[in-house]
Design a protein around this motif. Structure first.
Motif, PDB file in Angstrom:
ATOM      1  N   ARG A 324       0.856  -1.194   0.000  1.00  0.00           N
ATOM      2  CA  ARG A 324       0.000   0.000   0.000  1.00  0.00           C
ATOM      3  C   ARG A 324       0.886   1.236   0.000  1.00  0.00           C
ATOM      4  O   ARG A 324       1.856   1.304   0.757  1.00  0.00           O
ATOM      5  CB  ARG A 324      -0.920   0.012   1.222  1.00  0.00           C
ATOM      6  CG  ARG A 324      -2.012  -1.049   1.191  1.00  0.00           C
ATOM      7  CD  ARG A 324      -2.957  -0.871   2.357  1.00  0.00           C
ATOM      8  NE  ARG A 324      -2.292  -1.138   3.627  1.00  0.00           N
ATOM      9  CZ  ARG A 324      -2.747  -0.716   4.809  1.00  0.00           C
ATOM     10  NH1 ARG A 324      -3.841   0.029   4.880  1.00  0.00           N
ATOM     11  NH2 ARG A 324      -2.100  -1.020   5.912  1.00  0.00           N
ATOM     12  N   LEU A 325       0.569   2.198  -0.837  1.00  0.00           N
ATOM     13  CA  LEU A 325       1.357   3.414  -0.960  1.00  0.00           C
ATOM     14  C   LEU A 325       0.751   4.543  -0.136  1.00  0.00           C
ATOM     15  O   LEU A 325      -0.416   4.909  -0.322  1.00  0.00           O
ATOM     16  CB  LEU A 325       1.461   3.847  -2.422  1.00  0.00           C
ATOM     17  CG  LEU A 325       2.178   2.879  -3.375  1.00  0.00           C
ATOM     18  CD1 LEU A 325       2.257   3.494  -4.766  1.00  0.00           C
ATOM     19  CD2 LEU A 325       3.570   2.537  -2.873  1.00  0.00           C
ATOM     20  N   ALA A 326       1.542   5.065   0.811  1.00  0.00           N
ATOM     21  CA  ALA A 326       1.149   6.256   1.566  1.00  0.00           C
ATOM     22  C   ALA A 326       1.936   7.427   0.993  1.00  0.00           C
ATOM     23  O   ALA A 326       3.156   7.361   0.879  1.00  0.00           O
ATOM     24  CB  ALA A 326       1.451   6.072   3.048  1.00  0.00           C
ATOM     25  N   TYR A 327       1.224   8.493   0.623  1.00  0.00           N
ATOM     26  CA  TYR A 327       1.873   9.612  -0.049  1.00  0.00           C
ATOM     27  C   TYR A 327       2.236  10.729   0.932  1.00  0.00           C
ATOM     28  O   TYR A 327       1.849  10.706   2.105  1.00  0.00           O
ATOM     29  CB  TYR A 327       0.999  10.132  -1.190  1.00  0.00           C
ATOM     30  CG  TYR A 327       0.952   9.164  -2.350  1.00  0.00           C
ATOM     31  CD1 TYR A 327       2.069   8.951  -3.135  1.00  0.00           C
ATOM     32  CD2 TYR A 327      -0.212   8.444  -2.641  1.00  0.00           C
ATOM     33  CE1 TYR A 327       2.033   8.057  -4.193  1.00  0.00           C
ATOM     34  CE2 TYR A 327      -0.250   7.544  -3.696  1.00  0.00           C
ATOM     35  CZ  TYR A 327       0.879   7.357  -4.470  1.00  0.00           C
ATOM     36  OH  TYR A 327       0.855   6.464  -5.510  1.00  0.00           O
ATOM     37  N   CYS A 328       2.962  11.690   0.411  1.00  0.00           N
ATOM     38  CA  CYS A 328       3.657  12.681   1.234  1.00  0.00           C
ATOM     39  C   CYS A 328       2.962  14.043   1.163  1.00  0.00           C
ATOM     40  O   CYS A 328       2.867  14.645   0.088  1.00  0.00           O
ATOM     41  CB  CYS A 328       5.107  12.779   0.738  1.00  0.00           C
ATOM     42  SG  CYS A 328       6.068  14.076   1.504  1.00  0.00           S
ATOM     43  N   TRP A 329       2.515  14.544   2.330  1.00  0.00           N
ATOM     44  CA  TRP A 329       1.862  15.851   2.373  1.00  0.00           C
ATOM     45  C   TRP A 329       2.865  16.981   2.130  1.00  0.00           C
ATOM     46  O   TRP A 329       2.485  18.058   1.668  1.00  0.00           O
ATOM     47  CB  TRP A 329       1.174  16.047   3.723  1.00  0.00           C
ATOM     48  CG  TRP A 329      -0.157  15.380   3.812  1.00  0.00           C
ATOM     49  CD1 TRP A 329      -0.432  14.145   4.304  1.00  0.00           C
ATOM     50  CD2 TRP A 329      -1.415  15.911   3.376  1.00  0.00           C
ATOM     51  NE1 TRP A 329      -1.775  13.867   4.206  1.00  0.00           N
ATOM     52  CE2 TRP A 329      -2.411  14.940   3.648  1.00  0.00           C
ATOM     53  CE3 TRP A 329      -1.800  17.120   2.798  1.00  0.00           C
ATOM     54  CZ2 TRP A 329      -3.750  15.134   3.348  1.00  0.00           C
ATOM     55  CZ3 TRP A 329      -3.150  17.316   2.507  1.00  0.00           C
ATOM     56  CH2 TRP A 329      -4.108  16.337   2.769  1.00  0.00           C
ATOM     57  N   ALA A 330       4.136  16.765   2.421  1.00  0.00           N
ATOM     58  CA  ALA A 330       5.137  17.813   2.167  1.00  0.00           C
ATOM     59  C   ALA A 330       5.243  18.089   0.673  1.00  0.00           C
ATOM     60  O   ALA A 330       5.402  19.243   0.246  1.00  0.00           O
ATOM     61  CB  ALA A 330       6.494  17.401   2.734  1.00  0.00           C
ATOM     62  N   HIS A 331       5.170  17.044  -0.151  1.00  0.00           N
ATOM     63  CA  HIS A 331       5.228  17.242  -1.599  1.00  0.00           C
ATOM     64  C   HIS A 331       3.963  17.936  -2.102  1.00  0.00           C
ATOM     65  O   HIS A 331       4.021  18.771  -3.004  1.00  0.00           O
ATOM     66  CB  HIS A 331       5.419  15.903  -2.311  1.00  0.00           C
ATOM     67  CG  HIS A 331       6.831  15.408  -2.275  1.00  0.00           C
ATOM     68  ND1 HIS A 331       7.361  14.784  -1.167  1.00  0.00           N
ATOM     69  CD2 HIS A 331       7.819  15.454  -3.200  1.00  0.00           C
ATOM     70  CE1 HIS A 331       8.622  14.455  -1.415  1.00  0.00           C
ATOM     71  NE2 HIS A 331       8.930  14.855  -2.634  1.00  0.00           N
ATOM     72  N   ALA A 332       2.814  17.574  -1.529  1.00  0.00           N
ATOM     73  CA  ALA A 332       1.570  18.232  -1.919  1.00  0.00           C
ATOM     74  C   ALA A 332       1.615  19.719  -1.559  1.00  0.00           C
ATOM     75  O   ALA A 332       1.209  20.588  -2.351  1.00  0.00           O
ATOM     76  CB  ALA A 332       0.387  17.550  -1.236  1.00  0.00           C
ATOM     77  N   ARG A 333       2.129  20.018  -0.377  1.00  0.00           N
ATOM     78  CA  ARG A 333       2.243  21.410   0.059  1.00  0.00           C
ATOM     79  C   ARG A 333       3.210  22.174  -0.840  1.00  0.00           C
ATOM     80  O   ARG A 333       3.001  23.346  -1.151  1.00  0.00           O
ATOM     81  CB  ARG A 333       2.720  21.439   1.513  1.00  0.00           C
ATOM     82  CG  ARG A 333       2.906  22.836   2.084  1.00  0.00           C
ATOM     83  CD  ARG A 333       3.420  22.770   3.516  1.00  0.00           C
ATOM     84  NE  ARG A 333       3.619  24.084   4.074  1.00  0.00           N
ATOM     85  CZ  ARG A 333       4.725  24.813   3.934  1.00  0.00           C
ATOM     86  NH1 ARG A 333       5.735  24.322   3.225  1.00  0.00           N
ATOM     87  NH2 ARG A 333       4.816  26.005   4.475  1.00  0.00           N
ATOM     88  N   ARG A 334       4.287  21.492  -1.262  1.00  0.00           N
ATOM     89  CA  ARG A 334       5.305  22.130  -2.089  1.00  0.00           C
ATOM     90  C   ARG A 334       4.706  22.685  -3.375  1.00  0.00           C
ATOM     91  O   ARG A 334       5.091  23.755  -3.841  1.00  0.00           O
ATOM     92  CB  ARG A 334       6.403  21.115  -2.392  1.00  0.00           C
ATOM     93  CG  ARG A 334       7.628  21.661  -3.070  1.00  0.00           C
ATOM     94  CD  ARG A 334       8.715  20.597  -3.093  1.00  0.00           C
ATOM     95  NE  ARG A 334       9.048  20.143  -1.751  1.00  0.00           N
ATOM     96  CZ  ARG A 334       9.725  19.038  -1.476  1.00  0.00           C
ATOM     97  NH1 ARG A 334      10.147  18.271  -2.455  1.00  0.00           N
ATOM     98  NH2 ARG A 334       9.982  18.715  -0.224  1.00  0.00           N
ATOM     99  N   LYS A 335       3.785  21.955  -3.952  1.00  0.00           N
ATOM    100  CA  LYS A 335       3.140  22.414  -5.190  1.00  0.00           C
ATOM    101  C   LYS A 335       2.434  23.748  -4.969  1.00  0.00           C
ATOM    102  O   LYS A 335       2.451  24.632  -5.837  1.00  0.00           O
ATOM    103  CB  LYS A 335       2.128  21.365  -5.675  1.00  0.00           C
ATOM    104  CG  LYS A 335       2.708  19.987  -5.948  1.00  0.00           C
ATOM    105  CD  LYS A 335       3.588  19.985  -7.168  1.00  0.00           C
ATOM    106  CE  LYS A 335       4.094  18.583  -7.479  1.00  0.00           C
ATOM    107  NZ  LYS A 335       5.003  18.556  -8.646  1.00  0.00           N
ATOM    108  N   LEU A 336       1.790  23.890  -3.811  1.00  0.00           N
ATOM    109  CA  LEU A 336       1.073  25.125  -3.509  1.00  0.00           C
ATOM    110  C   LEU A 336       2.044  26.262  -3.167  1.00  0.00           C
ATOM    111  O   LEU A 336       1.815  27.412  -3.550  1.00  0.00           O
ATOM    112  CB  LEU A 336       0.105  24.892  -2.345  1.00  0.00           C
ATOM    113  CG  LEU A 336      -0.981  23.833  -2.586  1.00  0.00           C
ATOM    114  CD1 LEU A 336      -1.771  23.567  -1.301  1.00  0.00           C
ATOM    115  CD2 LEU A 336      -1.928  24.276  -3.694  1.00  0.00           C
ATOM    116  N   VAL A 337       3.128  25.927  -2.451  1.00  0.00           N
ATOM    117  CA  VAL A 337       4.103  26.948  -2.077  1.00  0.00           C
ATOM    118  C   VAL A 337       4.737  27.569  -3.314  1.00  0.00           C
ATOM    119  O   VAL A 337       4.973  28.780  -3.379  1.00  0.00           O
ATOM    120  CB  VAL A 337       5.174  26.351  -1.151  1.00  0.00           C
ATOM    121  CG1 VAL A 337       6.346  27.311  -0.964  1.00  0.00           C
ATOM    122  CG2 VAL A 337       4.569  26.008   0.204  1.00  0.00           C
TER     123      VAL A 337
END
Length: 512
Positions: A324-337
């Motif tokens: 199961r793949l758990a993804y990274c909220w830091a990468h998601a936030r980076r897109k917005l930053v």
């Protein structure tokens, strides 16, 4: 007399004015340097840190701080004792750990006879400690093996067997080889620089000789690395990430791009019992087939960034252990930053604030057991995540799909199921930062030496760097560990007990 007094007064005024001018110039220089330091730190650690590597600024910050220290030293040298004109500096002077050996020196007055003729007696003392260093010093181990024979018979000669060596008939002890490994793979000193350092003590060694030592050590350490990666894959929760590894392409004068894949375990945030560790594996490419090969036999949760190559691990047609793949909220936030850096972006800023609330909750839950973390997330984070999903759907309908914001929101939507997986399991982290931090030393070394000489060199790099980084994870001195491990291997440590040589089983732990 009046004229002389006036001259003295004028000279005094000139001295005061000169002193004031000196102070003003000094304060101006310090202020300018402090502003530069603040600007560098803002770039390195501020909101734009999502796309800036702090390592890039270390040298510049060192030079600026050195310049400030020089100004302070100049100012202190010009100021009489007890008449300080500089404001107190806030500085971290470091600490001296208790395990360091202490060398006591007692400084007595020139005389213990009082001016009145009596004897002085001790009423106390002032104690200060300073950090001292004995520079690295090479020495020669001379091994003598006497030969013995009987005077009354001819049964032969008796002599102790020669001790085993990693480099047969070679110069280095296992400690020397370990020192070369740590200098290259932990302290980022290429072999030619190490050869230059040795030459200052009259030791004339070619870089190629040191390379031979490193290659032989990497070969002997390979079974320990294999045991490390096998132990990691027996876990039910791991991190994975990859970073570029430029490699010289034989037959041409160019480099090709390989990759180091990092597989890491860090259960400390939720109090897991398994020791932390990381294993780097070199691969000639970045395709998901390499991740699949590395993870063969692993089953469980894999925490990754949004790289599409990992989708191969969860393809419906895939036959093998469940991942199961758990993804990274830091990468998601980076897109917005990245969007907020180009001007006013209310929707992106709102998204960043929402993610920030999740991170604040995670900071409060860090260190609790998985059950307590999961309970806290369900009570506090689940509603925020559900509300953010509604926010995501609403804003995707309003924003142009091809715009930067549209693409950032599409990224969130694409990986949403894996992003919210941390609400189902208290062992899952909110981001992939643990493994990204483990890759940073590899990236630094890559910048320092430009590229690996060939694929085999990159594989050796991965083997040794894995053991050194795992040592650091477990508060183990890598020099002491590698010395002991190479010595054990040379002395015939059994392959069936290879797990005993893993870094976390080494008894000589440091104080962290």
């Amino acid at each position: 007399m009046l004229i002389a007094a006036q001259v003295r007064e004028a000279a005094k005024d000139v001295a005061i004015a000169s002193k004031d001018e000196h102070i003003a110039r000094r304060d101006e220089r310090i202020e300018r340097l402090e502003k530069l330091v603040a600007a560098f730190k803002q770039v390195a650690f501020g909101r734009k840190s999502e796309k800036t590597d702090p390592d890039q600024f270390d040298l510049a910050l060192e030079d600026l701080e050195t310049a400030m220290a020089a100004i302070h030293a100049e100012d202190e040298a010009d100021t009489p004792a007890g008449n300080s004109i500089a404001k107190p500096r806030i500085i971290n002077r470091g600490s001296l750990p208790k395990h360091l050996p202490r060398v006591e020196e007692v400084i007595e007055p020139e005389s213990l006879i009082c001016a009145c003729g009596g004897c002085l007696h001790s009423i106390g003392e002032d104690v200060s400690e300073r950090l001292d260093v004995i520079p690295a010093q090479f020495r020669v181990i001379v091994t003598r093996r006497p030969k013995y024979a009987c005077r009354t018979c001819t049964d032969g000669v008796v002599q102790a067997p020669a001790p085993a060596r990693l480099i047969q008939a070679g110069l280095p002890t296992e400690a020397t080889i370990a020192h070369v490994l740590v200098s290259k793979y932990a302290d980022h000193l290429p072999l030619y620089r190490q050869a230059q350092i040795m030459s200052r003590q009259g030791i004339d060694l070619d870089r190629s000789t040191l390379a031979d030592w490193v290659g032989r050590a990497a070969y002997e350490l390979r079974p320990v690395f294999d045991a490390l990666i096998a132990d990691l894959k027996r876990s039910s929760k791991l991190f994975m990430d990859e970073t570029r590894a430029p490699v010289l392409d034989p037959g041409s004068r160019k480099t090709k791009t390989g990759y180091f894949w990092a597989l890491a375990r860090d259960d400390r945030p939720w109090g897991g019992g398994a020791p932390p560790g990381v294993a780097f594996t070199y691969a000639p490419g970045r395709g998901g087939i390499h991740a699949e090969r590395i993870l063969k036999g692993f089953s469980g949760i894999l925490q990754v960034d949004g790289y599409a190559g990992y989708n191969r691990l969860i393809a419906p047609e895939r036959i093998g252990p469940d991942i199961r793949l758990a993804y990274c909220w830091a990468h998601a936030r980076r897109k917005l930053v990245e969007i907020t850096g180009n001007g006013s972006a209310p929707i992106a800023e709102d998204g960043i604030k929402r993610i920030g609330k999740l991170y604040r909750i995670e900071a409060e839950l860090r260190g609790l057991g998985p059950e307590a973390r999961l309970e806290g997330r369900l009570e506090r984070s689940a509603l925020l995540v559900a509300d953010m999903h509604a926010w995501l759907i609403h804003n995707r309908a309003r924003v142009a799909t091809k715009s930067p914001l549209g693409e950032a929101l599409a990224y969130l939507a694409k990986y949403w199921d894996g992003l919210k997986l941390f609400l189902n399991d208290g062992r899952i982290e909110i981001d992939n930062n643990s493994v990204e931090r483990t890759i940073r030393p590899i990236a630094l070394n890559r910048k320092n030496v430009l590229f690996a000489g060939h694929d085999a060199a990159a594989e050796n790099w991965a083997t040794i760097a894995s053991l050194i980084k795992t040592c650091k994870f477990n508060a183990v001195d890598p020099l002491a560990y590698l010395t002991a491990t190479l010595t054990a291997i040379v002395n015939g440590h059994r392959q069936s007990c290879i797990d005993e040589l893993l870094p976390w089983n080494y008894s000589g732990r440091t104080n962290g």
